[in-house]
Design a protein around this motif. Sequence first.
Motif, PDB file in Angstrom:
ATOM      1  N   GLN A 194      67.457  25.665 -13.228  1.00 25.63           N
ATOM      2  CA  GLN A 194      67.407  24.940 -11.976  1.00 25.63           C
ATOM      3  C   GLN A 194      66.846  23.538 -12.227  1.00 25.63           C
ATOM      4  O   GLN A 194      66.128  23.305 -13.194  1.00 25.63           O
ATOM      5  CB  GLN A 194      66.549  25.677 -10.943  1.00 25.63           C
ATOM      6  N   VAL A 195      67.219  22.623 -11.339  1.00 24.44           N
ATOM      7  CA  VAL A 195      66.818  21.227 -11.495  1.00 24.44           C
ATOM      8  C   VAL A 195      65.372  21.061 -11.032  1.00 24.44           C
ATOM      9  O   VAL A 195      65.050  21.362  -9.871  1.00 24.44           O
ATOM     10  CB  VAL A 195      67.738  20.309 -10.671  1.00 24.44           C
ATOM     11  N   PRO A 196      64.464  20.613 -11.899  1.00 18.15           N
ATOM     12  CA  PRO A 196      63.069  20.438 -11.470  1.00 18.15           C
ATOM     13  C   PRO A 196      62.905  19.184 -10.610  1.00 18.15           C
ATOM     14  O   PRO A 196      63.507  18.152 -10.880  1.00 18.15           O
ATOM     15  CB  PRO A 196      62.314  20.284 -12.794  1.00 18.15           C
ATOM     16  N   SER A 197      62.096  19.307  -9.576  1.00 16.96           N
ATOM     17  CA  SER A 197      61.751  18.135  -8.771  1.00 16.96           C
ATOM     18  C   SER A 197      60.345  17.645  -9.078  1.00 16.96           C
ATOM     19  O   SER A 197      60.003  16.505  -8.757  1.00 16.96           O
ATOM     20  CB  SER A 197      61.879  18.458  -7.276  1.00 16.96           C
ATOM     21  N   ARG A 198      59.518  18.505  -9.684  1.00 11.26           N
ATOM     22  CA  ARG A 198      58.175  18.116 -10.109  1.00 11.26           C
ATOM     23  C   ARG A 198      57.925  18.712 -11.488  1.00 11.26           C
ATOM     24  O   ARG A 198      58.284  19.867 -11.743  1.00 11.26           O
ATOM     25  CB  ARG A 198      57.110  18.614  -9.121  1.00 11.26           C
ATOM     26  N   PHE A 255      55.824  20.818 -21.466  1.00 11.11           N
ATOM     27  CA  PHE A 255      56.316  20.458 -20.145  1.00 11.11           C
ATOM     28  C   PHE A 255      56.688  21.722 -19.376  1.00 11.11           C
ATOM     29  O   PHE A 255      57.284  22.643 -19.939  1.00 11.11           O
ATOM     30  CB  PHE A 255      57.544  19.542 -20.249  1.00 11.11           C
ATOM     31  N   PHE A 256      56.329  21.743 -18.057  1.00 10.72           N
ATOM     32  CA  PHE A 256      56.604  22.896 -17.202  1.00 10.72           C
ATOM     33  C   PHE A 256      57.269  22.435 -15.908  1.00 10.72           C
ATOM     34  O   PHE A 256      57.063  21.298 -15.445  1.00 10.72           O
ATOM     35  CB  PHE A 256      55.308  23.638 -16.840  1.00 10.72           C
ATOM     36  N   ASP A 257      58.057  23.315 -15.313  1.00 12.26           N
ATOM     37  CA  ASP A 257      58.557  23.122 -13.961  1.00 12.26           C
ATOM     38  C   ASP A 257      57.407  23.457 -13.014  1.00 12.26           C
ATOM     39  O   ASP A 257      56.973  24.613 -12.945  1.00 12.26           O
ATOM     40  CB  ASP A 257      59.769  24.016 -13.702  1.00 12.26           C
ATOM     41  N   ALA A 258      56.906  22.474 -12.280  1.00 12.43           N
ATOM     42  CA  ALA A 258      55.715  22.676 -11.462  1.00 12.43           C
ATOM     43  C   ALA A 258      55.956  23.648 -10.313  1.00 12.43           C
ATOM     44  O   ALA A 258      55.008  24.256  -9.812  1.00 12.43           O
ATOM     45  CB  ALA A 258      55.216  21.334 -10.918  1.00 12.43           C
ATOM     46  N   GLU A 259      57.194  23.826  -9.875  1.00 11.88           N
ATOM     47  CA  GLU A 259      57.459  24.692  -8.728  1.00 11.88           C
ATOM     48  C   GLU A 259      57.364  26.173  -9.091  1.00 11.88           C
ATOM     49  O   GLU A 259      56.805  26.965  -8.343  1.00 11.88           O
ATOM     50  CB  GLU A 259      58.829  24.350  -8.139  1.00 11.88           C
ATOM     51  N   ASN A 260      57.927  26.539 -10.232  1.00 14.48           N
ATOM     52  CA  ASN A 260      57.886  27.958 -10.608  1.00 14.48           C
ATOM     53  C   ASN A 260      57.041  28.219 -11.847  1.00 14.48           C
ATOM     54  O   ASN A 260      56.993  29.347 -12.345  1.00 14.48           O
ATOM     55  CB  ASN A 260      59.306  28.481 -10.842  1.00 14.48           C
ATOM     56  N   GLN A 261      56.383  27.164 -12.378  1.00 16.68           N
ATOM     57  CA  GLN A 261      55.534  27.231 -13.562  1.00 16.68           C
ATOM     58  C   GLN A 261      56.300  27.705 -14.797  1.00 16.68           C
ATOM     59  O   GLN A 261      55.714  28.158 -15.767  1.00 16.68           O
ATOM     60  CB  GLN A 261      54.323  28.137 -13.302  1.00 16.68           C
TER      61      GLN A 261
END
Length: 460
Positions: A405-409, A423-429
């Motif tokens: 999925q495309v990360p927004s944060r 680096f992590f996707d802040a929404e789902n960690q």
Amino acid sequence: MNVLFWKRLVDCYILSEFISFCVLMHFTAQFAVVVPDHSITAIVGEEFVLPCHLSPRMNAENMEVKWLRPHLSSVVHLYRDGKDWNESQTLEYQGRTEFLKDGLSTGSVDLKIHNIRPSDEGLYRCFIRSSTFYGGALLELKVAGLGSDPHLSIEGYQDGGIQVVCRSDGWYPEPEVLWRDLGGRRLPSVSETTSQRDNGLFEMQTAFLITEHSNQNLSCCIRNTFLNQEKESTIYVADSFFPKVSLWMVFLCVSLVALLVSIGLSLYLCKVKGKALPNEMKGNEKEDNRIPLTNVTLDPDTAHPRLIDGKSVRWGFTEEDLPDNPERFGILPCVLGCEGFTWGRHCWEVEVGGGRFWAVGMARESVRRKGWIICNPEEGIWAVERCGDQYQALTSPVTPLPLSQVPSRIWVSLDCERGQVTFFDAENQGPIFTFPPASFTGERIRPWLRVGRSRLRLWP
């Protein structure tokens, strides 16, 4: 006898007066109105003097001088009875002309026109009238204008390449527009548009398509063929903007190792959540179930002149008038954070939103600021980027990132002691990428952003 004497005396007087009149008419009829016998050129926006004088030189203070546009039947300027008559002046020239009276005593009747316009181009008539003579001469005025420096911008992907657009305005007459490589060879454009504004000046827009194995160094040149002058801007598109591996190969390779990578990174994320943050911050994690973040800000002294900075940064279409200090990025649109880290564990969040061209990460404080920079750890930069629909880690060579999925944060995590950048996707960690361990050798590591047609924001 006396009558005859007086008669002869009168006849002599009449004869002398007649001769004087003939001599006067003879010399009066010899002067002419003189202007240059070739066209003269004025520059748009500047002031220009239309030259005209009597030959032979004589005092013109008591003469009538009229400057006309003959094909427009309009009065440009009128001088009569020792003063200017502005009420007879056509509207287009009101407040823009100045009759130069300093040369009247020697026969000069020059006219100065302020703020030259394209509509001033054409024929002018210098007309002079005295009590015994009148005459005139035609003068041709050409007008030319050099426009703005070409502005180059990357407009995105098209037909397997990157479209670069060149824009400029303020030209007269209509200029020649061309693309050239560094060797000076002319390159074909994919589109070109020219329009003329109400003020008579021309604006141009032309596009060129750069492919990976074609001309990545090129310049946009706009030439005023009348003045034989040109303005030019150059651009270079780095290899990192082009995908290195086809999508089906990426999918095939990634599908074979996706499960192992996901398990490994998931275990690492759990470990980072427990250890990657200072011990004094773990209490906050238990209270609100999120990773505490380091508060970082952007350093305006390092921002590229086209970046608008603060806690957020975005690309601007015009450059700010900023001092070119050694700390400021000169070509790549980058900016560093104010904070620098030499020890401990740190994490900050970057909101990337829906932007399609960006890179986020960190860099050594000694990273090069001028010239073209290769963004990889060898250069002192650890980052991930989005380039259109492609995500990749800026390793050497780059590593494609198959994101579900495309990360927004994005969370950017730094462990100075271990030399680890993650680096992590802040929404789902969920994990995005981990760089191989690096040796920072005590040098300060600072947040780093590169902005394309996007807006990036630091949180909190």
